[in-house]
Design a protein around this motif. Structure first.
Motif, short mmCIF file in Angstrom:
data_model
loop_
_atom_site.label_atom_id
_atom_site.label_comp_id
_atom_site.label_asym_id
_atom_site.label_seq_id
_atom_site.Cartn_x
_atom_site.Cartn_y
_atom_site.Cartn_z
N ASP A 140 -58.78 -32.16 -31.57
CA ASP A 140 -57.52 -31.93 -30.88
C ASP A 140 -56.66 -33.20 -30.91
O ASP A 140 -55.43 -33.12 -31.08
CB ASP A 140 -57.77 -31.49 -29.44
CG ASP A 140 -56.50 -31.12 -28.71
OD1 ASP A 140 -56.03 -29.99 -28.89
OD2 ASP A 140 -55.95 -31.99 -27.99
N GLU A 144 -52.98 -33.43 -32.60
CA GLU A 144 -51.80 -33.96 -31.92
C GLU A 144 -51.13 -35.05 -32.76
O GLU A 144 -49.90 -35.16 -32.82
CB GLU A 144 -52.18 -34.51 -30.55
CG GLU A 144 -52.51 -33.44 -29.52
CD GLU A 144 -51.29 -32.63 -29.14
OE1 GLU A 144 -50.15 -33.09 -29.32
OE2 GLU A 144 -51.47 -31.48 -28.68
N ARG A 147 -49.25 -33.34 -35.50
CA ARG A 147 -48.03 -32.73 -34.98
C ARG A 147 -46.94 -33.77 -34.76
O ARG A 147 -45.74 -33.47 -34.88
CB ARG A 147 -48.32 -31.99 -33.67
CG ARG A 147 -47.18 -31.09 -33.23
CD ARG A 147 -47.61 -30.07 -32.22
NE ARG A 147 -47.99 -30.64 -30.94
CZ ARG A 147 -48.03 -29.96 -29.80
NH1 ARG A 147 -47.72 -28.66 -29.81
NH2 ARG A 147 -48.40 -30.52 -28.68
N ALA A 201 -56.95 -26.54 -35.69
CA ALA A 201 -56.47 -26.73 -34.32
C ALA A 201 -54.95 -26.82 -34.27
O ALA A 201 -54.31 -26.30 -33.35
CB ALA A 201 -57.09 -27.99 -33.73
N LEU A 202 -54.37 -27.47 -35.28
CA LEU A 202 -52.91 -27.57 -35.34
C LEU A 202 -52.28 -26.19 -35.50
O LEU A 202 -51.24 -25.90 -34.90
CB LEU A 202 -52.51 -28.47 -36.52
CG LEU A 202 -51.00 -28.67 -36.74
CD1 LEU A 202 -50.36 -29.35 -35.53
CD2 LEU A 202 -50.76 -29.50 -38.01
N LYS A 205 -52.10 -24.65 -32.21
CA LYS A 205 -51.07 -25.27 -31.37
C LYS A 205 -49.66 -24.83 -31.75
O LYS A 205 -48.74 -24.91 -30.93
CB LYS A 205 -51.18 -26.80 -31.47
CG LYS A 205 -52.39 -27.38 -30.76
CD LYS A 205 -52.50 -28.88 -31.01
CE LYS A 205 -53.64 -29.47 -30.20
NZ LYS A 205 -53.38 -29.47 -28.75
N PRO A 209 -48.53 -24.36 -27.90
CA PRO A 209 -48.39 -25.82 -27.93
C PRO A 209 -49.13 -26.56 -26.83
O PRO A 209 -49.59 -27.69 -27.03
CB PRO A 209 -46.88 -26.02 -27.80
CG PRO A 209 -46.27 -24.73 -28.23
CD PRO A 209 -47.24 -23.68 -27.84
N VAL A 211 -52.04 -25.82 -25.44
CA VAL A 211 -53.49 -25.59 -25.42
C VAL A 211 -54.23 -26.80 -25.97
O VAL A 211 -53.82 -27.38 -26.99
CB VAL A 211 -53.83 -24.33 -26.24
CG1 VAL A 211 -55.35 -24.19 -26.40
CG2 VAL A 211 -53.28 -23.10 -25.56
N VAL A 212 -55.31 -27.20 -25.30
CA VAL A 212 -56.22 -28.22 -25.82
C VAL A 212 -57.33 -27.50 -26.59
O VAL A 212 -58.14 -26.78 -26.01
CB VAL A 212 -56.82 -29.07 -24.70
CG1 VAL A 212 -57.84 -30.06 -25.26
CG2 VAL A 212 -55.72 -29.81 -23.94
N VAL A 213 -57.35 -27.67 -27.90
CA VAL A 213 -58.34 -26.99 -28.75
C VAL A 213 -59.56 -27.89 -28.84
O VAL A 213 -59.67 -28.75 -29.72
CB VAL A 213 -57.76 -26.69 -30.15
CG1 VAL A 213 -58.75 -25.86 -30.97
CG2 VAL A 213 -56.42 -25.97 -30.03
#
Length: 609
Positions: A140, A144, A147, A201-202, A205, A209, A211-213
């Motif tokens: 995660d 991030e 992203r 995971a991206l 998201k 957006p 959510v913590v995967v």
């Protein structure tokens, strides 16, 4: 002149036959001596100074059982050989009968696969099926960063860590908070694992957006995907290679295979390490299934979608775990040989080359992207960042010692032969503790840099089901033994012989390559077993069904095979499901102590001494 030539030919054949029989006699004597030596060493180990205690540990028991079983097998083989000498030897080809009508196995595979996934969900949620306890989230963090348009993690290392002259020395880092096992390079954190799980995971998201995967979510998804891929591969094997075997065997194989100790261990320690392995195995198996389906379309126009999917999946496997690159190269070479060779001759045809090109295209794109990814982070396309990780004693000061042939013997002992600890004193009875120096056999010399504290139990004990892969090997050895005795080598590969060879070569070669990489690595661990486990599992399924087909017309031996299969499957299930109540982090007990206590009291009432 012609009669002289025939006489010379008969004499030459007679000499060769005598030589073969002499070799067979020597092998019998050598095998018997080895078995007697194992029995003798097991009995006299303490008096000879090999074992420091008079108690019979797991190693001495294994030696005694192996020696005794070998002598028994030798005696039975010689007795059976005398019986066979009284009967005419016929080839396997002439003994074949029409296979039984194919019965659909979709229900068995679906029900047993769903049961395996549901049980895995029960374990990963500590018996609640709904409550996910927060855990690791390394991928995660990488998602991030992606992203935000960055390759390095957004979290900045503490200045105290950067001020160290050698931050990679774990002793110098004591007391300084840092991201464990992350890569530190030029003042930034990176991950040395492949980027594909973070890209997954991206993708989540993008639609959610906030959510913590966590790694455990990704791992459970990959575990489910592995179950589906194995179900598809078992269905394909039965439909194309062994359509006369019972449908229920596929379901039992899938259930026992997914719930044995190695794969269920991933579920019970769902960190970044296990997630990378599970992701790589999912894409590796998905690519194998797609490639096999593509191989069936060689004589047809079209079918390129399967080849494209295989290339994409195998590239993604390397993008999860970089060391799978050698296996992917091997698999591509095997399927290229299958595509271009026919009856030993090279057939370079535009359609076949086009299909290989369709597979090669995504592989090339993946290779280019991953090489760029490494070069952009560390200045070298072949640098993954592993040498810069912030870890403990598992990373020696001399990085060249990470891989070495001197680790082969202790690693193979761990990977194949190390037994779990069995204790009748209390639940869960099956333990894989962190290794200590006194847990090694005295005859093994450990290299100075070898790191061995991780829990592990070898394939032989953690997944007894894998012993089924020996069935065709035993069959081939028997054929060779009969040949040494004067029989002809059996001909005929059964239905779809070329596809059988393609499947066996792919699975066996891939498993051997990954096992060889594990053997030369500085450390072995329970999670690492999964690098080769699923391909070995497919070989075990191949072995079971090969044996089932070879014993057609022998109901007694077939019943023995079925009983042995049931016993191995049950043992794998029991060891896996009990052993995974207590692993490295003891998550079930920590997250749901009340339920754990209830289960422990129930089993202790009936099984504890």
């Amino acid at each position: 002149m012609i009669s002289a030539w025939f006489d010379h030919s008969r004499k030459r054949e007679g000499r060769m036959l005598n030589l073969r029989r002499t070799i067979r006699l020597v092998l019998v004597i050598l095998f018997g001596l080895v078995c007697l030596a194992l029995l003798g060493l097991a009995v006299l180990a303490y008096r000879l100074g090999i074992d420091h205690t008079p108690d019979w540990g797991a190693s001495r028991l294994l030696m005694a059982v192996t020696g005794g079983a070998g002598l028994a097998a030798l005696g039975l083989s010689l007795w059976a050989g005398r019986l066979r000498e009284r009967k005419p030897i016929v080839s396997d080809e002439s003994a074949q009968v029409a296979p039984a009508a194919h019965k659909p196995d979709g229900v068995w595979l679906t029900v047993c696969g769903a049961a395996a996934v549901l049980i895995a969900l029960w374990y990963i949620t500590s018996g609640t099926l709904t409550r996910w306890t927060p855990y690791w989230g390394y991928f995660d963090l990488q998602a991030e960063a992606f992203r935000a348009g960055e390759l390095a993690l957004l979290e900045a290392p503490p200045q105290a860590l950067l001020d160290l002259s050698n931050p990679y020395d774990w002793r110098a880092r004591e007391g300084i908070p840092h991201l464990w096992d992350a890569t530190l390079y030029q003042g930034k954190y990176y991950l040395y694992w492949g980027p594909v799980p973070a890209l997954v995971a991206l993708g989540v998201k993008v639609f959610a957006p906030g959510v913590v995967v966590e790694d455990q979510f990704l791992l459970f998804g990959f575990f489910t995907g592995i179950t589906v891929c194995l179900g598809l591969l078992l269905h394909w094997m039965r439909a194309r290679l062994f359509h006369g075997v019972p449908a229920w065997t596929g379901g039992v194989l899938l259930l026992a295979g997914m719930l044995s100790l190695p794969p269920l261990w991933l579920i019970n320690r769902p960190t970044v390490y296990e997630t990378a392995i599970a992701g790589g195995q999912f894409f590796l198996l998905a690519g194998l299934y797609a490639a096999l389906r593509g191989a069936e379309s060689l004589e047809e126009r079209g079918g390129r979608a399967w080849w494209l999917a295989a290339g994409f999946a195998w590239g993604a496997a390397v993008g999860c775990r970089f060391n799978y690159g050698l296996v992917v190269v091997f698999l591509f070479a095997v399927f290229a040989g299958y595509t271009l060779l026919r009856k030993g001759k090279l057939r370079v045809e535009p359609d076949r080359l086009g299909k290989l090109g369709v597979m090669l295209l995504p592989l090339t794109l993946w290779a280019g992207a991953l090489l760029w990814y490494n070069a952009a982070r560390f200045g070298s396309p072949l640098e993954t960042g592993h040498r810069y990780q912030l870890t403990g004693m598992a990373l020696p000061a001399d990085y060249s010692r990470v891989f070495s042939l001197e680790y082969v013997i202790p690693n193979l002992y761990n990977i194949v032969l190390r037994p779990p600890v069995i204790e009748r004193d209390g639940f869960p009875f099956v333990f894989t503790p962190f290794l200590q120096e006194n847990m090694w056999p005295t005859f093994l010399r450990l290299p100075e840099t070898y790191y061995y504290s991780e829990p592990i139990a070898g394939y032989l004990f953690s997944a007894p089901l894998l012993l089924l892969l020996l069935a065709p090997v035993i069959g081939w050895l028997r054929a060779g033994w009969d040949w040494l005795g004067g029989a002809r080598w059996p001909v005929g590969a059964g239905e779809n012989g070329r596809l059988r060879g393609l499947f066996f070569a792919s699975a066996a070669g891939g498993a051997l390559i990954n096992t060889a990489l594990l053997a030369v690595f500085i450390s072995s661990s329970m999670r690492y077993l999964n690098d080769a486990y699923f391909l070995l599992f497919l070989l075990a399924a191949f072995g079971l069904w090969w044996g089932w087909e070879a014993l057609r017309g022998r109901p007694g031996w077939k019943a023995a095979l079925a009983a042995g299969f049931a016993g191995l499957a049950l043992a794998s299930l029991v060891i896996g499901m009990l052993g995974n109540f207590q692993n490295g982090d003891k998550l079930f007990e920590a997250n749901n102590p009340e339920l754990y206590g209830t289960i422990a009291r129930f089993f202790n009432r009936w099984l504890a001494r």
